[in-house]
Design an enzyme around this catalytic site. Structure first.
Site, PDB file in Angstrom:
ATOM      1  N   ARG A   1     -10.947  -9.564 -12.022  1.00 37.51           N
ATOM      2  CA  ARG A   1      -9.655  -9.026 -12.565  1.00 37.51           C
ATOM      3  C   ARG A   1      -8.677 -10.176 -12.714  1.00 37.51           C
ATOM      4  O   ARG A   1      -8.979 -11.300 -12.380  1.00 37.51           O
ATOM      5  CB  ARG A   1      -8.930  -8.148 -11.596  1.00 37.51           C
ATOM      6  N   ARG A   2      -7.588  -9.994 -13.423  1.00 45.88           N
ATOM      7  CA  ARG A   2      -6.346 -10.921 -13.584  1.00 45.88           C
ATOM      8  C   ARG A   2      -7.081 -12.250 -14.442  1.00 45.88           C
ATOM      9  O   ARG A   2      -6.911 -13.540 -13.955  1.00 45.88           O
ATOM     10  CB  ARG A   2      -5.841 -11.163 -12.464  1.00 45.88           C
TER      11      ARG A   2
ATOM     12  N   HIS B   1      -9.500   0.936 -10.941  1.00 42.74           N
ATOM     13  CA  HIS B   1      -9.283   1.973  -9.881  1.00 42.74           C
ATOM     14  C   HIS B   1      -7.662   2.209 -10.082  1.00 42.74           C
ATOM     15  O   HIS B   1      -7.372   3.568 -10.060  1.00 42.74           O
ATOM     16  CB  HIS B   1      -9.406   1.511  -8.362  1.00 42.74           C
ATOM     17  N   PHE B   2      -6.765   1.495 -10.127  1.00 42.90           N
ATOM     18  CA  PHE B   2      -5.484   1.727 -10.018  1.00 42.90           C
ATOM     19  C   PHE B   2      -5.061   2.285 -11.420  1.00 42.90           C
ATOM     20  O   PHE B   2      -3.982   2.977 -11.497  1.00 42.90           O
ATOM     21  CB  PHE B   2      -4.366   0.801  -9.461  1.00 42.90           C
ATOM     22  N   HIS B   3      -5.655   1.949 -12.395  1.00 43.41           N
ATOM     23  CA  HIS B   3      -5.288   2.663 -13.637  1.00 43.41           C
ATOM     24  C   HIS B   3      -5.821   4.335 -13.686  1.00 43.41           C
ATOM     25  O   HIS B   3      -5.209   4.929 -14.340  1.00 43.41           O
ATOM     26  CB  HIS B   3      -5.936   1.969 -14.898  1.00 43.41           C
TER      27      HIS B   3
ATOM     28  N   HIS C   1       0.747  -1.128  -0.068  1.00 40.65           N
ATOM     29  CA  HIS C   1      -0.034  -0.137  -0.039  1.00 40.65           C
ATOM     30  C   HIS C   1       0.854   1.448  -0.074  1.00 40.65           C
ATOM     31  O   HIS C   1       0.765   2.225  -0.903  1.00 40.65           O
ATOM     32  CB  HIS C   1      -1.133  -0.049   1.177  1.00 40.65           C
TER      33      HIS C   1
ATOM     34  N   TYR D   1       1.833   5.119  -2.394  1.00 33.01           N
ATOM     35  CA  TYR D   1       2.111   6.572  -2.206  1.00 33.01           C
ATOM     36  C   TYR D   1       3.372   6.920  -2.779  1.00 33.01           C
ATOM     37  O   TYR D   1       4.101   8.373  -2.848  1.00 33.01           O
ATOM     38  CB  TYR D   1       1.881   6.732  -0.615  1.00 33.01           C
TER      39      TYR D   1
END
Lengths: 156, 543
Positions: free
Chosen positions: B433-434, B368-370, B217, B221
């Protein structure tokens, strides 16, 4: 430290909202058992799953008035059992474990979703109010046949 | 000006970053096309193999190399030319990291490590894969030493003075990185390497996952904070404004260190072996990170408004029109900031204890992470590279490149919105996903995902077009653009801002608080995982 007046207001509003949301989540999660995320602490020897109860007899077991336990074994690339039928309105406790790698247990379109790690049993309860054919699938990569790993759950 | 020797160090990092994003992006496109069943891969390649390569090249290699390239340049720009010791350490770090990257890619292409970039046990890759990952991290330690040493030397030479904000932020980012990598280093060195070499038979899966997410996580950041460095320090100068508040900017970075590390359990909410109470505690700590995010949002938009009004913008929103929309140095990072609003909101949903149940491991998470890393961070990095590459190479960004850069940004944003939007919506319907193909023998539930898969492929194609344009522009700016002097914009703090409190630069205090929080959030659960450890797992190679 100097903080601009408007920024103070902005941060106070934000923080108050945050506390309100977290309290909502917290109260829900700790007062109603079906709303806590699956966090079973029971351990199991992954190589002896098939001889350990309840996994020595995987499948659906009636435990009460329209209440069931569904014991499932996950392994690359399938679920045992691969087809399950339950009556409408059934309350089902899913009890699952893996005999090899990490898998995901998801019933698409519902809130049934949990990680299945070897060495641990995971469990959660869900009530099926509507009829239909549900797709159980593995949502954590478990090898080259991962996309074939699925099972069917029929609510009649 | 950045000294030529330091420019060379930065540029070496950028070349690797550009190569990584190009190859990684190509793999990304292939995945989108395979998933939507438009193409099939040749038998020599499998989907999960290119998925592993895509994840590592984009999320680890592109980001890490870009970040260090940017940090070296920023520190050299504000604290003066790197000392010989720092520069040497930087080069050693670069070589170790690059060797690690090459070895990693070789292992993946040899199909020895098709374990995805999260390499969850007990899928077992070739030991060289784990050793290669360890090399990348060890390389970053030399790089971090170089930057922290440079900063410490500056402070020694300028006692009592406030350090340059961007150098402070670079150090804060590295403090976060150094604390966070402890988890993955322990997992790789003490669990994965001995286990894959056969020195031990079994691995504690839950412990390895917990150590991974202790790192996983804060890692996001580590990607985000350098983008924030550009937002806080570079963008205000580009729009001819000032930094809203030096001390609040520093405080925001410190809070990011505190609240991004002791929160890994929110990635493990649906897992057995961790009790519900500890998960909830980490959910609460996760949400605390919203406070510095709100501080940042306020400070940035305040800077925009002040600057827009100074240019003659009137009325409630008149200032908005006065911002330099045709300047890619502003436009790209701004697009990144705007996308971060829905991206952050999605993140709040992901981390929301029982709400996670709905989207966990669905393609919503990929969407989300894209938006966060693939859009917010990547677009900001694009915006940085348009002026930083010519600055380092003694060239200028021509107006033509600037305009093409704006097109490149627009195409990227457009592609990302289509792709990520499709991922979010179909994730809500349960699309996992994946997963290579999601037809599941034509099951009726799965059949509703098909249109979204096509959407992902269309979005992915736009992204690849944008990426090709970007690479062409970067080659132009590195080797062919006209010689000259491109500005390295560094904003000053507003004259209305008050003196920054000394406590904000007292690292002992902040690192101490960080460790206290980490011990509070992790000690008991990890002791529990070891004391009541589940039976270990032997390795599996299912590819």
């Amino acid at each position: 430290m100097h903080i601009h007046k408007f920024e103070k207001i902005w941060l106070i509003l934000g923080t108050v909202t945050l506390v309100a949301f977290l309290s909502t989540i917290g109260i829900q999660a700790f007062t109603s058992p079906d709303h806590a995320p699956p966090s079973d602490l029971t351990t199991i020897e992954p190589e002896e799953v098939e001889t350990t109860a309840p996994f020595d007899e995987p499948g659906l077991k009636k435990v009460g008035e329209n209440e069931y336990e569904l014991v499932m074994i996950l392994q690359s690339f399938g679920f045992t059992p691969g087809e399950v039928e339950i009556p409408q309105g059934a309350k089902v406790k899913f009890i699952v474990t893996s005999i090899d790698v990490v898998h995901g247990f998801e019933v698409a379109g519902t809130n049934i979703n949990m990680m299945v790690t070897p060495g641990h049993i995971n469990s959660m309860t869900y009530t099926f109010d509507e009829k239909g054919s549900f797709l159980i699938l593995c949502n954590e990569y478990c090898g080259i046949g991962h996309h074939y790993m699925s099972a069917e759950l029929e609510v009649k | 000006m950045v000294h030529q020797l330091d420019s060379r160090l930065s540029m070496a990092h950028f070349y690797v970053a550009f190569a990584a994003i190009f190859v990684g992006g190509l793999f990304g496109l292939l995945q989108a096309l395979v998933r939507s069943e438009m193409i099939t891969l040749p038998p020599s390649m499998n989907y999960y193999q290119i998925l592993t390569a895509h994840g590592i090249l984009m999320a680890i290699v592109f980001t890490t190399f870009f970040i260090f390239g940017f940090m070296y340049a920023s520190v050299a720009r504000t604290t003066g030319s790197l000392s010989n010791m720092a520069r040497k350490s930087g080069w050693i770090g670069f070589i170790i990291m690059t060797v690690g990257v090459i070895l990693t890619v070789v292992m993946i292409l040899a199909n020895e490590a098709t374990v995805l970039y999260t390499f969850y046990a007990p899928l077992q890759a070739n030991p060289l894969f784990y050793i290669a990952l360890a090399l990348i991290i060890i390389g970053t330690y030399f790089a971090s030493f170089a930057i922290i040493k440079q900063y410490a030397d500056w402070r020694k030479a300028n006692p009592g003075q406030r350090s340059p904000l961007i150098a402070f932020m670079a150090v804060a980012t590295l403090v976060l990185w150094l604390i966070a990598t402890i988890g993955v280093v322990i997992a790789v060195v003490f669990q994965f390497i001995p286990w894959s070499l056969g020195w031990v038979d079994e691995i504690n899966v839950v412990l390895s996952r917990t150590l991974f997410w202790y790192f996983g996580h804060p890692l996001v950041y580590f990607w985000l904070l350098p983008a924030y460095m550009a937002w806080y320090v570079i963008v205000p100068k580009v729009i001819k404004g000032k930094i809203f508040s030096d001390s609040l900017a520093r405080l925001a970075f410190l809070l990011f260190i505190l609240f991004s590390i002791p929160v890994g359990f929110h990635h493990q909410l649906l897992e057995s072996g961790i009790s519900h109470g500890w998960k909830f505690l980490q959910v609460v700590l996760t949400f605390a990170v919203i406070v510095p995010s709100l501080m940042t949002a306020f400070a940035l938009f305040a800077t925009f408004e002040i600057s827009g009004r100074a240019r003659g913008g009137r009325g409630l929103f008149g200032w908005f029109k006065k911002l330099p929309w045709r300047d890619v140095r502003f436009f790209a990072p701004f697009a990144g900031m705007v996308i971060f609003i829905p991206a952050g909101a999605g993140g709040i949903i992901n981390a929301s204890n029982q709400m996670n149940q709905v989207i966990h491991n669905t393609i919503w998470v990929t969407g989300h992470f894209h938006l966060t890393v693939g859009a917010t961070v990547a677009i900001t990095f694009f915006g940085i590279s348009y002026w930083l590459i010519p600055h380092l190479k003694g060239r200028v960004m021509t107006e033509r490149v600037n305009d093409l850069g704006i097109y490149q940004t627009v195409i990227w944003v457009f592609g990302m919105l289509i792709m990520s939007g499709a991922m979010h919506f179909s994730g809500l319907l349960g699309n996992p996903r994946r997963t290579q193909v999601t037809s599941y023998n034509g099951h009726e539930v799965a059949s509703q995902w098909g249109a979204y898969e096509v959407g992902m492929a269309v979005g992915g194609s736009f992204l690849f077009i944008s990426l090709i344009l970007y690479i062409i522009l970067m080659i132009n700016l590195s080797f062919f653009a006209p010689k000259g002097n491109e500005e390295f914009p560094i904003a000053e703090a507003s004259e209305n801002a008050q003196e920054t409190p000394k406590i904000l630069e007292n690292w002992k205090v902040w690192i101490g608080i960080a460790f206290a929080l980490i011990l509070f959030a992790y000690t008991i659960p990890i002791m529990d995982m070891i004391q009541h450890s589940p039976p270990g797992s032997k390795g599996f190679k299912f590819w």
